[in-house]
Design a protein around this motif. Sequence first.
Motif, PDB file in Angstrom:
ATOM      1  N   THR A 117      -9.755   0.553   0.770  1.00 51.56           N
ATOM      2  CA  THR A 117      -9.016   0.154   1.961  1.00 51.56           C
ATOM      3  C   THR A 117      -8.668   1.417   2.729  1.00 51.56           C
ATOM      4  OG1 THR A 117      -8.112  -1.765   0.818  1.00 51.56           O
ATOM      5  CG2 THR A 117      -6.993  -1.069   2.819  1.00 51.56           C
TER       6      THR A 117
ATOM      7  N   ARG B 150      -8.766  -0.833   8.095  1.00 52.22           N
ATOM      8  CA  ARG B 150      -7.614  -1.372   8.820  1.00 52.22           C
ATOM      9  C   ARG B 150      -7.288  -0.474   9.996  1.00 52.22           C
ATOM     10  NH1 ARG B 150      -5.192  -5.323   5.621  1.00 52.22           N
ATOM     11  NH2 ARG B 150      -5.864  -5.241   3.478  1.00 52.22           N
TER      12      ARG B 150
ATOM     13  N   THR C 271     -12.216  -1.956  -4.442  1.00 52.49           N
ATOM     14  CA  THR C 271     -12.039  -2.179  -3.014  1.00 52.49           C
ATOM     15  C   THR C 271     -11.491  -0.899  -2.398  1.00 52.49           C
ATOM     16  OG1 THR C 271     -11.576  -4.524  -3.361  1.00 52.49           O
ATOM     17  CG2 THR C 271     -10.866  -3.574  -1.270  1.00 52.49           C
TER      18      THR C 271
ATOM     19  N   PRO D  81      -2.820  -3.153  10.195  1.00 52.76           N
ATOM     20  CA  PRO D  81      -3.858  -4.153   9.967  1.00 52.76           C
ATOM     21  C   PRO D  81      -4.617  -4.481  11.249  1.00 52.76           C
ATOM     22  CG  PRO D  81      -1.708  -5.178   9.935  1.00 52.76           C
ATOM     23  CD  PRO D  81      -1.485  -3.707  10.048  1.00 52.76           C
TER      24      PRO D  81
ATOM     25  N   PRO E 256       0.830  -1.206   0.000  1.00 48.42           N
ATOM     26  CA  PRO E 256       0.000   0.000   0.000  1.00 48.42           C
ATOM     27  C   PRO E 256       0.868   1.261   0.000  1.00 48.42           C
ATOM     28  CG  PRO E 256      -0.503  -1.399   1.904  1.00 48.42           C
ATOM     29  CD  PRO E 256       0.631  -2.013   1.186  1.00 48.42           C
TER      30      PRO E 256
ATOM     31  N   VAL F 196      -7.958  -1.068  -6.248  1.00 47.85           N
ATOM     32  CA  VAL F 196      -7.986  -0.719  -4.820  1.00 47.85           C
ATOM     33  C   VAL F 196      -7.782   0.781  -4.667  1.00 47.85           C
ATOM     34  CG1 VAL F 196      -6.935  -1.093  -2.563  1.00 47.85           C
ATOM     35  CG2 VAL F 196      -7.033  -2.967  -4.202  1.00 47.85           C
TER      36      VAL F 196
ATOM     37  N   ALA G  78     -10.089  -9.843   0.415  1.00 47.06           N
ATOM     38  CA  ALA G  78     -10.279  -9.105  -0.828  1.00 47.06           C
ATOM     39  C   ALA G  78      -9.720  -9.912  -1.985  1.00 47.06           C
ATOM     40  CB  ALA G  78      -9.586  -7.751  -0.736  1.00 47.06           C
TER      41      ALA G  78
ATOM     42  N   TYR H  64      -6.840   3.362  -1.787  1.00 44.67           N
ATOM     43  CA  TYR H  64      -6.299   3.431  -0.434  1.00 44.67           C
ATOM     44  C   TYR H  64      -6.599   4.803   0.154  1.00 44.67           C
ATOM     45  CZ  TYR H  64      -3.623  -0.736  -1.603  1.00 44.67           C
ATOM     46  OH  TYR H  64      -3.251  -2.003  -1.978  1.00 44.67           O
TER      47      TYR H  64
ATOM     48  N   ASP I 234      -7.645   3.383   6.511  1.00 43.30           N
ATOM     49  CA  ASP I 234      -7.005   3.243   7.812  1.00 43.30           C
ATOM     50  C   ASP I 234      -8.073   3.364   8.893  1.00 43.30           C
ATOM     51  OD1 ASP I 234      -5.486   4.176  10.306  1.00 43.30           O
ATOM     52  OD2 ASP I 234      -3.869   3.665   8.925  1.00 43.30           O
TER      53      ASP I 234
ATOM     54  N   THR J  67     -12.856  -2.074   3.213  1.00 44.94           N
ATOM     55  CA  THR J  67     -11.973  -2.720   4.185  1.00 44.94           C
ATOM     56  C   THR J  67     -11.405  -1.630   5.073  1.00 44.94           C
ATOM     57  OG1 THR J  67     -11.354  -4.387   2.555  1.00 44.94           O
ATOM     58  CG2 THR J  67      -9.948  -4.175   4.480  1.00 44.94           C
TER      59      THR J  67
END
Length: 106
Positions: free
Chosen positions: A77, A105, A75, A28, A22, A42, A37, A44, A79, A103
């Motif tokens: 992702t 994290r 997707t 994580p 990333p 993606v 996934a 981020y 934080d 997702t």
Amino acid sequence: MINVVFLLLVFFMMTSQIASAPPFRLSPPTAVGGEGADGGLVLYVSAAGEMAFGAARGEAALAAIAALEPGARLTVTADGALAAPELAQLLQRMPEGVALTLTVRQ
């Protein structure tokens, strides 16, 4: 016979794809269960709200997502330190027709 085994080993090593890291430091989470996934496209989002999609950063990332074909699977992702209202505003800015998987994290 061992030659065939080594040839297969070399073949699989050469054709495999290593996952890219990333662009931001993400912590994580510990998960109880769920599905992973499937890779692919993606977006981020860092704890500071910075966005990255491929080589595009910031608002250019949203412009690149808007250029995707309708029905593309994306997707997101994020934080875990990103505030929920900021994430909600980001998700509202997503273009129509893009299927999202989220997702978070921590």
